[in-house]
Motif scaffolding. Structure first.
Motif, short mmCIF file in Angstrom:
data_model
loop_
_atom_site.label_atom_id
_atom_site.label_comp_id
_atom_site.label_asym_id
_atom_site.label_seq_id
_atom_site.Cartn_x
_atom_site.Cartn_y
_atom_site.Cartn_z
N ARG A 58 0.84 -1.21 0.00
CA ARG A 58 0.00 0.00 0.00
C ARG A 58 0.87 1.25 0.00
NH1 ARG A 58 -3.03 -1.73 4.72
NH2 ARG A 58 -3.77 -3.70 4.04
N LEU A 59 1.96 1.20 0.76
CA LEU A 59 2.86 2.35 0.79
C LEU A 59 3.52 2.55 -0.57
CD1 LEU A 59 4.01 4.60 2.55
CD2 LEU A 59 5.79 3.01 3.29
N LEU A 60 3.90 1.45 -1.23
CA LEU A 60 4.45 1.56 -2.58
C LEU A 60 3.44 2.21 -3.53
CD1 LEU A 60 6.27 -1.86 -3.07
CD2 LEU A 60 7.32 0.41 -3.03
N GLU A 61 2.18 1.83 -3.40
CA GLU A 61 1.13 2.43 -4.23
C GLU A 61 1.04 3.94 -3.98
OE1 GLU A 61 -2.39 0.22 -3.27
OE2 GLU A 61 -1.71 -1.57 -4.33
N ARG A 62 1.22 4.34 -2.72
CA ARG A 62 1.19 5.78 -2.41
C ARG A 62 2.36 6.49 -3.07
NH1 ARG A 62 -2.32 7.52 1.96
NH2 ARG A 62 -1.27 9.48 1.53
N THR A 66 1.88 9.37 -5.86
CA THR A 66 2.48 10.70 -5.64
C THR A 66 3.40 11.06 -6.80
OG1 THR A 66 2.33 10.39 -3.25
CG2 THR A 66 3.83 12.11 -4.03
N THR A 67 4.19 10.09 -7.26
CA THR A 67 5.08 10.34 -8.39
C THR A 67 4.28 10.63 -9.66
OG1 THR A 67 6.78 8.93 -7.42
CG2 THR A 67 6.97 9.37 -9.77
N ALA A 68 3.18 9.92 -9.85
CA ALA A 68 2.34 10.15 -11.03
C ALA A 68 1.69 11.53 -10.97
CB ALA A 68 1.27 9.06 -11.14
N ARG A 76 13.41 12.70 -6.05
CA ARG A 76 13.47 12.69 -4.59
C ARG A 76 12.84 11.43 -4.00
NH1 ARG A 76 11.43 17.64 -0.69
NH2 ARG A 76 12.04 16.66 1.27
N LEU A 77 11.78 10.94 -4.64
CA LEU A 77 11.05 9.79 -4.10
C LEU A 77 11.64 8.45 -4.52
CD1 LEU A 77 7.35 11.00 -4.57
CD2 LEU A 77 8.81 11.17 -2.55
N ALA A 78 12.36 8.42 -5.63
CA ALA A 78 12.86 7.14 -6.17
C ALA A 78 13.68 6.33 -5.16
CB ALA A 78 13.65 7.39 -7.45
N PRO A 79 14.66 6.92 -4.46
CA PRO A 79 15.43 6.07 -3.53
C PRO A 79 14.59 5.59 -2.33
CG PRO A 79 16.29 8.33 -3.58
CD PRO A 79 15.19 8.25 -4.58
N LEU A 80 13.64 6.40 -1.90
CA LEU A 80 12.79 6.00 -0.78
C LEU A 80 11.85 4.88 -1.21
CD1 LEU A 80 11.93 9.54 0.65
CD2 LEU A 80 13.80 8.01 1.29
N ARG A 81 11.31 5.01 -2.42
CA ARG A 81 10.43 3.96 -2.94
C ARG A 81 11.20 2.66 -3.11
NH1 ARG A 81 8.83 0.65 -6.52
NH2 ARG A 81 6.66 0.42 -7.12
N ALA A 82 12.44 2.75 -3.57
CA ALA A 82 13.26 1.55 -3.74
C ALA A 82 13.49 0.86 -2.41
CB ALA A 82 14.59 1.92 -4.40
N ALA A 83 13.69 1.64 -1.36
CA ALA A 83 13.88 1.05 -0.03
C ALA A 83 12.60 0.35 0.44
CB ALA A 83 14.29 2.12 0.97
N VAL A 84 11.45 0.97 0.19
CA VAL A 84 10.18 0.34 0.57
C VAL A 84 9.98 -0.96 -0.21
CG1 VAL A 84 7.66 0.61 0.61
CG2 VAL A 84 9.13 2.51 1.31
N ALA A 162 10.97 -0.31 10.65
CA ALA A 162 10.31 0.82 11.32
C ALA A 162 11.25 2.01 11.45
CB ALA A 162 9.81 0.39 12.70
N ALA A 163 12.50 1.74 11.79
CA ALA A 163 13.48 2.82 11.89
C ALA A 163 13.69 3.48 10.53
CB ALA A 163 14.81 2.29 12.43
N CYS A 164 13.75 2.67 9.49
CA CYS A 164 13.93 3.21 8.14
C CYS A 164 12.72 4.07 7.76
CB CYS A 164 14.12 2.07 7.15
SG CYS A 164 14.70 2.60 5.55
N GLY A 165 11.53 3.62 8.11
CA GLY A 165 10.32 4.40 7.83
C GLY A 165 10.33 5.74 8.54
N ALA A 166 10.84 5.75 9.77
CA ALA A 166 10.93 7.02 10.51
C ALA A 166 11.91 7.97 9.82
CB ALA A 166 11.36 6.75 11.95
N VAL A 167 13.00 7.42 9.30
CA VAL A 167 13.96 8.25 8.56
C VAL A 167 13.31 8.77 7.28
CG1 VAL A 167 16.15 8.22 7.31
CG2 VAL A 167 15.99 7.16 9.56
N HIS A 168 12.56 7.91 6.60
CA HIS A 168 11.86 8.35 5.39
C HIS A 168 10.94 9.52 5.71
CE1 HIS A 168 12.23 4.36 2.92
NE2 HIS A 168 13.41 4.86 3.28
#
Length: 180
Positions: A58-62, A66-68, A76-84, A162-168
Motif C-alpha cells: 500500500r505504501l508503494l502504491e502511495r 504521488t510520483t504520477a 526525490r522519491l525514487a530512492p525512498l520507494r526503492a527502499a520500501v 520501522a526505523a527506516c520508515g521514521a527516517v523516510h
C-alpha cells in the motif's frame, strides 16, 4: 485378628509421588513430532509477515500515485520507494527466516496504510510530501508496536524497517539541500 491400623503413606512419599507424576506429565508433552507451540509461532510469523507485506505494498502504491501526480518529485522519491520495495521483499513470508520459540500470541496485523489513488494525492507537491511522510510515520509506529509480539528474527526485521520508515518520514518533510 490384628488390631494394628493399616499403614498410611507418609507425607514425604505422597509429595515424592506427586512430583514424579508432574514430571511424567511434562515429559509426555515432549515428542519427536513438531510441537503445537512451534507450529503456532510459525503461523504467527507468517500472518505478521503477510500483513507487513500488504502494508508495504500500500505504501508503494502511495509512492507511485504521488510520483504520477507530481513527476517533479520523482528524483526525490525514487530512492525512498526503492527502499520500501526492498522492505516488501524482505518481509515476504517466503523470505528466509529462522523460526523462534520466543513468539508470543499477538494480533500483529500491522497498520492499515491510508488508501491510495491519484485522487488521494494532494494537489501541491509540499502537501503530497507531507501526506506521504504521514503514511511512512504511521506505518513505522505500527511496526514498532507489532515487533513486541513478533518472533525473534521478524522482530529485528520489523524494528529495522520501522526505523527506516521514521527516517523516510524525516527526509520527506526536511528541506533537501538545506544546511543545518
Amino acid at each position: 485378628m490384628s488390631l494394628t491400623p493399616p499403614s498410611r503413606p507418609s507425607r514425604r512419599s505422597l509429595l515424592t509421588g506427586a512430583a514424579g507424576a508432574a514430571g511424567a506429565a511434562l515429559l509426555t508433552g515432549c515428542s519427536d513430532s513438531p510441537s503445537s507451540g512451534a507450529t503456532a509461532a510459525l503461523s504467527l510469523e507468517r500472518r505478521m509477515r503477510e500483513a507487513a507485506v500488504r502494508d508495504s505494498e500500500r505504501l508503494l502504491e502511495r509512492y507511485d500515485a504521488t510520483t504520477a501526480a507530481h513527476p517533479s518529485l520523482a528524483p526525490r522519491l525514487a530512492p525512498l520507494r526503492a527502499a520500501v520495495a526492498a522492505h516488501t521483499a524482505a518481509l515476504s513470508p517466503s523470505a528466509p527466516s529462522r523460526p523462534s520459540s520466543s513468539a508470543t500470541p499477538s494480533g500483529g496485523t500491522g497498520a492499515a496504510a491510508p488508501t491510495t489513488g491519484a485522487a488521494a494525492v494532494p494537489p501541491k507537491p509540499a502537501e503530497a510530501l507531507t501526506d506521504l511522510a504521514d503514511a511512512e510515520r504511521t506505518l513505522s509506529e505500527s511496526r514498532t508496536i507489532d515487533l513486541a509480539g513478533a518472533p525473534g528474527e521478524l522482530a529485528r526485521l520489523l524494528a529495522s524497517v520501522a526505523a527506516c520508515g521514521a527516517v523516510h518520514a524525516h527526509l520527506l518533510t526536511s528541506n533537501p539541500g538545506a544546511t543545518a
